[in-house]
Write a protein that holds these residues in place. Sequence first.
Motif, short mmCIF file in Angstrom:
data_model
loop_
_atom_site.label_atom_id
_atom_site.label_comp_id
_atom_site.label_asym_id
_atom_site.label_seq_id
_atom_site.Cartn_x
_atom_site.Cartn_y
_atom_site.Cartn_z
N GLY A 148 44.19 41.23 53.47
CA GLY A 148 45.61 40.97 53.24
C GLY A 148 46.02 39.56 53.65
N ILE A 149 45.15 38.59 53.34
CA ILE A 149 45.48 37.19 53.65
C ILE A 149 45.17 36.32 52.45
CG2 ILE A 149 45.04 37.46 56.13
CD1 ILE A 149 42.34 36.07 55.71
N GLY A 150 45.87 35.20 52.34
CA GLY A 150 45.55 34.17 51.38
C GLY A 150 44.71 33.10 52.08
N ILE A 151 43.71 32.60 51.39
CA ILE A 151 42.80 31.63 52.03
C ILE A 151 42.52 30.47 51.09
CG2 ILE A 151 41.63 33.22 53.61
CD1 ILE A 151 39.51 33.64 51.48
N GLN A 152 42.09 29.36 51.67
CA GLN A 152 41.69 28.21 50.90
C GLN A 152 40.61 27.45 51.65
OE1 GLN A 152 45.79 26.37 51.51
NE2 GLN A 152 44.54 24.50 51.44
N ASP A 153 39.89 26.60 50.92
CA ASP A 153 38.85 25.78 51.53
C ASP A 153 39.48 24.68 52.38
OD1 ASP A 153 36.99 27.29 50.18
OD2 ASP A 153 36.70 25.82 48.57
N ILE A 154 38.72 24.23 53.37
CA ILE A 154 39.15 23.09 54.19
C ILE A 154 38.61 21.83 53.52
CG2 ILE A 154 39.03 21.99 56.45
CD1 ILE A 154 38.66 24.75 57.68
N THR A 176 49.88 38.90 54.37
CA THR A 176 50.70 39.99 53.86
C THR A 176 51.34 40.75 55.03
OG1 THR A 176 49.26 40.25 51.95
CG2 THR A 176 50.69 42.10 52.48
N ALA A 177 52.64 40.95 54.94
CA ALA A 177 53.36 41.64 56.01
C ALA A 177 52.78 43.04 56.22
CB ALA A 177 54.84 41.72 55.67
N ASN A 178 52.50 43.36 57.47
CA ASN A 178 51.99 44.67 57.86
C ASN A 178 50.62 45.00 57.28
OD1 ASN A 178 54.33 45.34 59.44
ND2 ASN A 178 55.41 45.83 57.54
N GLY A 179 49.94 44.00 56.72
CA GLY A 179 48.58 44.21 56.26
C GLY A 179 47.61 44.18 57.43
N PRO A 180 46.33 44.46 57.18
CA PRO A 180 45.35 44.49 58.27
C PRO A 180 45.21 43.14 58.97
CG PRO A 180 44.29 44.69 56.12
CD PRO A 180 45.74 44.87 55.89
N HIS A 204 35.04 31.25 49.70
CA HIS A 204 34.15 32.14 48.96
C HIS A 204 33.24 32.92 49.90
CE1 HIS A 204 31.56 33.71 45.86
NE2 HIS A 204 30.52 33.10 46.38
N GLU A 205 32.75 32.26 50.93
CA GLU A 205 31.89 32.94 51.90
C GLU A 205 32.67 34.00 52.66
OE1 GLU A 205 29.73 30.42 54.53
OE2 GLU A 205 28.50 29.53 52.94
N LEU A 206 33.94 33.75 52.94
CA LEU A 206 34.75 34.75 53.63
C LEU A 206 34.88 36.01 52.77
CD1 LEU A 206 37.95 34.24 55.68
CD2 LEU A 206 37.90 36.00 53.94
N ILE A 207 35.18 35.82 51.49
CA ILE A 207 35.31 36.98 50.59
C ILE A 207 34.00 37.75 50.53
CG2 ILE A 207 35.70 37.67 48.20
CD1 ILE A 207 37.59 35.24 47.97
N ARG A 208 32.89 37.02 50.42
CA ARG A 208 31.58 37.68 50.32
C ARG A 208 31.27 38.50 51.56
NH1 ARG A 208 28.53 33.49 48.94
NH2 ARG A 208 27.67 33.02 50.98
N GLU A 209 31.60 37.96 52.75
CA GLU A 209 31.34 38.69 53.97
C GLU A 209 32.25 39.91 54.11
OE1 GLU A 209 29.07 38.47 56.31
OE2 GLU A 209 28.05 36.78 55.36
N VAL A 210 33.51 39.78 53.70
CA VAL A 210 34.45 40.90 53.82
C VAL A 210 34.01 42.07 52.94
CG1 VAL A 210 36.80 41.68 53.33
CG2 VAL A 210 36.43 39.54 54.57
N ILE A 211 33.68 41.79 51.68
CA ILE A 211 33.34 42.89 50.78
C ILE A 211 31.97 43.49 51.09
CG2 ILE A 211 34.78 41.99 48.93
CD1 ILE A 211 32.22 41.06 47.51
N ALA A 212 31.18 42.82 51.93
CA ALA A 212 29.91 43.40 52.35
C ALA A 212 30.13 44.52 53.38
CB ALA A 212 29.00 42.32 52.94
N HIS A 213 31.34 44.61 53.93
CA HIS A 213 31.66 45.65 54.90
C HIS A 213 32.42 46.78 54.22
CE1 HIS A 213 30.77 42.26 57.52
NE2 HIS A 213 30.60 43.11 58.51
N ASP A 214 32.33 47.95 54.81
CA ASP A 214 33.01 49.12 54.27
C ASP A 214 34.47 49.14 54.72
OD1 ASP A 214 30.73 50.09 52.99
OD2 ASP A 214 30.04 51.12 54.81
N VAL A 215 35.30 49.84 53.95
CA VAL A 215 36.71 50.01 54.30
C VAL A 215 36.80 50.70 55.66
CG1 VAL A 215 38.86 51.16 53.65
CG2 VAL A 215 37.41 50.13 51.89
N GLY A 216 37.63 50.13 56.54
CA GLY A 216 37.83 50.72 57.86
C GLY A 216 36.97 50.12 58.95
N GLU A 217 35.96 49.35 58.59
CA GLU A 217 35.14 48.68 59.62
C GLU A 217 35.96 47.60 60.31
OE1 GLU A 217 31.00 47.45 59.16
OE2 GLU A 217 31.03 48.41 57.20
N LYS A 218 35.57 47.28 61.55
CA LYS A 218 36.23 46.20 62.27
C LYS A 218 35.31 44.98 62.28
CE LYS A 218 39.10 49.06 65.28
NZ LYS A 218 39.51 49.37 66.67
#
Length: 218
Positions: A148-154, A176-180, A204-218
Amino acid sequence: VHLRDGRLLPAKLVGRDPATDLAVVKIEATGLTVAKFADSDQARVGEWVVAIGSPFGLGYSVTTGVLSAKGRGGIGMNAIEDYLQTDASINPGNSGGPLVDLEGKVLGINTMIVGRGSGIGFAVPANIARKTGDQILKSGTVSRAWLGIGIQDITPELANAMKLEPRSGALVNAVTANGPGHKANLRPGDIVASIAGHPIHDSHELIREVIAHDVGEK
């Protein structure tokens, strides 16, 4: 589904995932040899690969090349982009066919080409295809982790202004308000430098790492 032995069998759509341009179809057949998935994370740039498909309707065509790159994204074709790039010849009709290693294991699913060039084809990595397929078989749909965040490259300009090294993470530009992400106290201006111990160099690496985890993982 047209099998190599000449059988033409009706197929049932089990489920599809537009985000990766993948689907699972089912046929009623026996005596089939199952193709095994390779671990696409362990694939090495420069290794030989073979693309199999039916380019322009020419069934069971095989082309060879090398794995040109891994982790290609930002192409703008699909919501989830983490492609294997290859110079094995891929043409219309190859999509959906396997990209295999020299052991015959499926490294990826051929999906598209860069039309204005030559020798630039892309495949969905086997690990994404397998995880997508497993979810479809289990529930009929695909669910993915979401921050629930917007991201961009540095960029070099941002890095200079923020006194950082370029490619030192992904910059959060919206939450995103009240998002994870909001509940975890992420705020615009924060930088995500690693996830679960894996360094993050760009969005891009952030997205790849996030989707490698299951919903609900920390």
